[in-house]
Design a protein around this motif. Structure first.
Motif, mmCIF file in Angstrom:
data_model
loop_
_atom_site.group_PDB
_atom_site.id
_atom_site.type_symbol
_atom_site.label_atom_id
_atom_site.label_comp_id
_atom_site.label_asym_id
_atom_site.label_seq_id
_atom_site.Cartn_x
_atom_site.Cartn_y
_atom_site.Cartn_z
ATOM 1 N N LEU A 291 0.835 -1.204 0.000
ATOM 2 C CA LEU A 291 0.000 0.000 0.000
ATOM 3 C C LEU A 291 0.868 1.253 0.000
ATOM 4 O O LEU A 291 0.611 2.203 -0.751
ATOM 5 N N MET A 292 1.908 1.266 0.823
ATOM 6 C CA MET A 292 2.791 2.419 0.895
ATOM 7 C C MET A 292 3.532 2.622 -0.423
ATOM 8 O O MET A 292 3.688 3.748 -0.899
ATOM 9 N N ALA A 293 3.978 1.515 -1.036
ATOM 10 C CA ALA A 293 4.710 1.614 -2.300
ATOM 11 C C ALA A 293 3.833 2.182 -3.405
ATOM 12 O O ALA A 293 4.314 2.887 -4.298
ATOM 13 N N ARG A 294 2.540 1.900 -3.345
ATOM 14 C CA ARG A 294 1.610 2.377 -4.371
ATOM 15 C C ARG A 294 0.979 3.717 -4.009
ATOM 16 O O ARG A 294 0.188 4.254 -4.783
ATOM 17 N N GLY A 295 1.301 4.230 -2.835
ATOM 18 C CA GLY A 295 0.750 5.517 -2.429
ATOM 19 C C GLY A 295 -0.721 5.477 -2.081
ATOM 20 O O GLY A 295 -1.409 6.493 -2.156
ATOM 21 N N ILE A 296 -1.204 4.313 -1.683
ATOM 22 C CA ILE A 296 -2.619 4.179 -1.322
ATOM 23 C C ILE A 296 -2.754 4.400 0.181
ATOM 24 O O ILE A 296 -2.121 3.709 0.985
ATOM 25 N N ARG A 297 -3.604 5.338 0.547
ATOM 26 C CA ARG A 297 -3.854 5.629 1.959
ATOM 27 C C ARG A 297 -5.354 5.470 2.217
ATOM 28 O O ARG A 297 -6.126 6.398 1.969
ATOM 29 N N PRO A 298 -5.771 4.296 2.681
ATOM 30 C CA PRO A 298 -7.203 4.084 2.939
ATOM 31 C C PRO A 298 -7.751 5.140 3.887
ATOM 32 O O PRO A 298 -7.085 5.557 4.835
ATOM 33 N N ARG A 299 -9.002 5.559 3.657
ATOM 34 C CA ARG A 299 -9.565 6.689 4.424
ATOM 35 C C ARG A 299 -9.923 6.299 5.852
ATOM 36 O O ARG A 299 -9.820 7.105 6.771
ATOM 37 N N ASP A 300 -10.363 5.080 6.067
ATOM 38 C CA ASP A 300 -10.682 4.593 7.406
ATOM 39 C C ASP A 300 -10.106 3.195 7.547
ATOM 40 O O ASP A 300 -10.055 2.430 6.577
ATOM 41 N N VAL A 301 -9.693 2.867 8.751
ATOM 42 C CA VAL A 301 -9.065 1.568 8.957
ATOM 43 C C VAL A 301 -9.664 0.873 10.176
ATOM 44 O O VAL A 301 -9.814 1.466 11.245
ATOM 45 N N ILE A 302 -10.048 -0.386 9.984
ATOM 46 C CA ILE A 302 -10.435 -1.274 11.080
ATOM 47 C C ILE A 302 -9.373 -2.365 11.118
ATOM 48 O O ILE A 302 -9.146 -3.046 10.113
ATOM 49 N N GLU A 303 -8.689 -2.539 12.243
ATOM 50 C CA GLU A 303 -7.585 -3.506 12.317
ATOM 51 C C GLU A 303 -7.942 -4.656 13.248
ATOM 52 O O GLU A 303 -8.347 -4.436 14.392
ATOM 53 N N LEU A 304 -7.804 -5.879 12.754
ATOM 54 C CA LEU A 304 -8.150 -7.077 13.514
ATOM 55 C C LEU A 304 -6.990 -8.073 13.458
ATOM 56 O O LEU A 304 -6.130 -7.999 12.571
#
Length: 292
Positions: free
Chosen positions: A205-218
């Motif tokens: 994700l970082m390499a592609r420059g994608i920054r999801p707007r909201d994150v739920i982490e499990l």
């Protein structure tokens, strides 16, 4: 000097703290401190720099850690060599990542039981980065895990038997030309990014420059997929062939990464142990099942 103290020393080296090592070896932090003090008295030298907030290995400690790993490897090798030639253990303890239990493993275990009907197989499920240290510490005989992202101890080896591509998984009925739209439109239901698989996804994700707007982490892949199925977001997960077939009926799928991100899954064990003939059979069976 006891082997248990040396195993504790090695656990400190791998976990990075007395507290984390205590949890791994099943002792209190105070007991770990006493073991290390006893080692220092026996060697006649301090092994840790205690001037900061947390004890850290000094030069003598790093040397002791290196030698302790060698001593434990020799001990485990000797124990394997003393096993009577041709004899097999009556039981093996097998660590398995959850995704493998819904993939080729049940079929491979059935073949194992047909070949070794008297063998008892005890299964422990967990994520790769929790199972690997248990192999190194002889708590597990073998583990089926993703490829370790670090240099392996000299007495251990990992052999790949399958490769799993990653997919962006969305609720049924979603359409898009690429996964960027999905990340833009829905929250990201993330598998623990400190775990090996989660770290691979985060790096992409970082390499592609994608920054999801909201994150739920499990910390559970099944929990991640359950939230996606309820329409609460999108996720990125590796899918073996069996899981891919099932997921294609439950979710919308897009390949993740360009080229598509993949992880290798394999068998992790000590180079020498009494059940090597059994684990070799298991490895060969898994490779045959997973071959195209």
């Amino acid at each position: 000097m006891s082997l248990r103290a040396l195993r504790t020393l090695v656990a400190i080296g791998r976990k990075g703290s007395f507290a984390a090592a205590a949890a791994q070896v099943g002792l209190t932090q105070a007991a770990v401190s006493l073991q290390m003090k006893a080692l220092e008295e026996e060697f006649g030298v301090e092994l840790f720099d205690r001037s900061g907030g947390r004890p850290r290995f000094n030069a003598a400690g790093r040397l002791a850690l290196e030698r302790a790993e060698e001593i434990l490897a020799l001990y485990d090798e000797l124990r394997a060599q003393l096993n009577p030639e041709g004899s097999l253990p009556g039981a093996i303890v097998l660590g398995v990542i959850p995704s493998a239990l819904t993939g080729p493993v049940p079929e491979a275990l059935a073949a194992l039981k047909r070949t070794y009907p008297q063998l008892q197989v005890r299964i422990r499920s967990g994520i790769s980065d929790a199972l690997a240290p248990r192999v190194e510490e002889a708590d597990l005989d073998v583990a089926l895990i993703s490829e370790p992202p670090y240099a392996l101890p000299a007495h251990c080896e990992w052999r790949a038997y399958d490769e799993e591509p990653f997919y962006v998984v969305g609720p049924p009925g979603m359409t898009a030309r690429d996964d960027v739209e999905w990340f833009r439109d829905l929250p990201f239901v993330r598998f623990d990014k400190t775990a090996w698989t989660g770290a691979m996804v985060e790096g992409q994700l970082m390499a592609r420059g994608i920054r999801p707007r909201d994150v739920i982490e499990l910390d559970s892949m099944e929990a991640v997929l359950s939230l996606v199925e309820q329409g609460l977001g999108v996720a990125v997960v590796p899918l073996n062939r069996a899981r891919l077939h099932e997921a294609s009926r439950r979710f919308s799928l897009l390949p993740f990464g360009d080229p598509q991100l993949r992880r290798r899954v394999g068998i992790y064990e000590k180079r020498r142990h009494p059940g090597r003939a059994i684990t070799d059979f298991l490895y060969d069976t898994l490779r045959e099942i997973c071959s195209p």
